[in-house]
Write an enzyme that holds these catalytic residues in place. Structure first.
Site, PDB file in Angstrom:
ATOM      1  N   ASN A 170       0.842  -1.195   0.000  1.00  0.00           N
ATOM      2  CA  ASN A 170       0.000   0.000   0.000  1.00  0.00           C
ATOM      3  C   ASN A 170       0.879   1.247   0.000  1.00  0.00           C
ATOM      4  O   ASN A 170       2.007   1.220   0.490  1.00  0.00           O
ATOM      5  CB  ASN A 170      -0.862   0.005   1.279  1.00  0.00           C
ATOM      6  CG  ASN A 170      -1.794   1.199   1.360  1.00  0.00           C
ATOM      7  OD1 ASN A 170      -2.445   1.563   0.366  1.00  0.00           O
ATOM      8  ND2 ASN A 170      -1.881   1.815   2.520  1.00  0.00           N
ATOM      9  N   HIS A 201       0.821   5.063   1.484  1.00  0.00           N
ATOM     10  CA  HIS A 201       0.111   5.894   2.463  1.00  0.00           C
ATOM     11  C   HIS A 201       0.760   7.283   2.484  1.00  0.00           C
ATOM     12  O   HIS A 201       1.982   7.381   2.543  1.00  0.00           O
ATOM     13  CB  HIS A 201       0.161   5.257   3.852  1.00  0.00           C
ATOM     14  CG  HIS A 201      -0.614   6.032   4.866  1.00  0.00           C
ATOM     15  ND1 HIS A 201      -2.001   5.987   4.912  1.00  0.00           N
ATOM     16  CD2 HIS A 201      -0.226   6.900   5.836  1.00  0.00           C
ATOM     17  CE1 HIS A 201      -2.421   6.788   5.884  1.00  0.00           C
ATOM     18  NE2 HIS A 201      -1.367   7.352   6.454  1.00  0.00           N
ATOM     19  N   SER A 217       4.754   6.793   2.400  1.00  0.00           N
ATOM     20  CA  SER A 217       5.346   5.499   2.760  1.00  0.00           C
ATOM     21  C   SER A 217       4.741   4.407   1.896  1.00  0.00           C
ATOM     22  O   SER A 217       3.538   4.428   1.603  1.00  0.00           O
ATOM     23  CB  SER A 217       5.039   5.150   4.220  1.00  0.00           C
ATOM     24  OG  SER A 217       5.456   6.164   5.103  1.00  0.00           O
ATOM     25  N   ASP A 258      -2.641   0.624   8.346  1.00  0.00           N
ATOM     26  CA  ASP A 258      -1.480   1.491   8.070  1.00  0.00           C
ATOM     27  C   ASP A 258      -0.304   1.162   8.994  1.00  0.00           C
ATOM     28  O   ASP A 258       0.528   2.026   9.281  1.00  0.00           O
ATOM     29  CB  ASP A 258      -1.850   2.981   8.209  1.00  0.00           C
ATOM     30  CG  ASP A 258      -2.938   3.395   7.224  1.00  0.00           C
ATOM     31  OD1 ASP A 258      -3.003   2.801   6.134  1.00  0.00           O
ATOM     32  OD2 ASP A 258      -3.720   4.303   7.561  1.00  0.00           O
TER      33      ASP A 258
HETATM   34  C1  GAR Z   1      -2.610   8.624  -2.844  1.00  0.00           C
HETATM   35  O1  GAR Z   1      -1.990   9.849  -2.649  1.00  0.00           O
HETATM   36  C2  GAR Z   1      -2.363   7.710  -1.672  1.00  0.00           C
HETATM   37  O2  GAR Z   1      -1.243   8.082  -0.925  1.00  0.00           O
HETATM   38  C3  GAR Z   1      -3.605   7.859  -0.851  1.00  0.00           C
HETATM   39  O3  GAR Z   1      -4.630   8.070  -1.775  1.00  0.00           O
HETATM   40  C4  GAR Z   1      -4.119   8.777  -2.886  1.00  0.00           C
HETATM   41  C5  GAR Z   1      -4.733   8.181  -4.134  1.00  0.00           C
HETATM   42  O4  GAR Z   1      -4.473   8.981  -5.238  1.00  0.00           O
HETATM   43  N1  GAR Z   1      -3.832   6.675  -0.096  1.00  0.00           N
HETATM   44  C6  GAR Z   1      -4.352   6.667   1.117  1.00  0.00           C
HETATM   45  O5  GAR Z   1      -4.730   7.665   1.677  1.00  0.00           O
HETATM   46  C7  GAR Z   1      -4.465   5.304   1.742  1.00  0.00           C
HETATM   47  N2  GAR Z   1      -4.746   5.397   3.138  1.00  0.00           N
HETATM   48  P1  GAR Z   1      -4.545   8.388  -6.687  1.00  0.00           P
HETATM   49  O6  GAR Z   1      -5.894   7.702  -6.820  1.00  0.00           O
HETATM   50  O7  GAR Z   1      -4.456   9.589  -7.569  1.00  0.00           O
HETATM   51  O8  GAR Z   1      -3.399   7.445  -6.864  1.00  0.00           O
END
Ligand code: GAR
Length: 230
Positions: free
Chosen positions: A121, A123, A150, A159
């Protein structure tokens, strides 16, 4: 959303089979699509799944000719039954690696255990700081001078799985959650494909409760040299 046949090649057996799960825009998915399109990438995305039918990342997959599926979580009365169906769906693709790329669902312990060591994942914080949501605003509120992203193995703790790699960004004086978040995401787009590549090459693996790099426990969380991000 239409599904398309996954292209096959004679090198299929050598390539790691990757499934990417998304919930939204899919900018990390796009970075992964572009990286895996390279002929020397040791894996290919065999499917992209979303729990939200409206996730625009599904269009990115369609445009790249990658099979898509939707499992709409709103059609399920509980987390367990959704995860059972998701697990079955994923099993059908026989994945070596399941990449969560903005997949905004808490996964059940049974699901996470089933894919132990194959589930990673991204985060948007420097874990263990700011598990959960609104990470950029929380970093601003805390007055942090450094924030980041991360990549971690997913375990039963939300997480909380072993962190593979992190990318840092400075927090600037006039940052808002949006400007800071955009800089963090730009780092994610570089870092995630590199970690996916190393996983597919067998360089990164999950040990008992630690990350192994080339077969040995990593002494510290990986960070890449700054010029990688330029
Ligand atoms: C990403 O920035 C990721 O870090 C976050 O969601 C975004 C998705 O963007 N993930 C989380 O918050 C997970 N807990 P994307 O759909 O444009 O890749």
């Amino acid at each position: 959303m239409t599904s398309q046949a996954t292209p096959s090649s004679s090198d299929d057996a050598l390539e790691a089979r990757i499934v990417v799960l998304i919930s939204g825009a899919g900018s990390n998915l796009q970075a992964l699509i572009e990286a895996t399109a390279s002929s020397d990438f040791p894996g290919r995305i065999v499917a992209v799944g979303s729990n939200r039918p409206e996730a625009t990342g599904l269009e990115r997959a369609d445009q790249a000719g990658i099979e898509t599926f939707v499992l709409d979580h709103t059609g399920y009365s509980d987390r367990q039954s959704f995860d059972v169906d998701l697990l079955r769906k994923l099993e059908g693709y026989n994945p070596d690696l399941v990449i969560l790329a903005g997949f905004m669902r808490i996964l059940t312990p049974d699901f996470v255990r089933y894919f132990r060591g194959k589930l990673i994942n991204v985060h948007p914080s420097l874990l263990p700081r700011y598990q959960g949501l609104k990470t950029h605003q929380r970093a601003l509120d805390a007055g942090d001078s450094v924030h980041g992203a991360s990549i971690h193995f997913v375990t039963e703790e939300l997480d909380g799985g072993p962190v593979i790699a992190q990318a840092e960004v400075p927090v600037l004086e006039n940052d808002t959650a949006d400007t800071l978040g955009a800089r963090v995401q730009a780092r994610e787009h570089v870092l995630y494909p590199i970690i996916a590549r190393w996983f597919c090459e067998g360089r990164i693996a999950l040990g008992n409760d630690e990350v192994l790099f080339d077969g040995s426990p990593m002494p510290a969380i990986l960070t890449l040299p700054a010029d990688v991000y330029q």
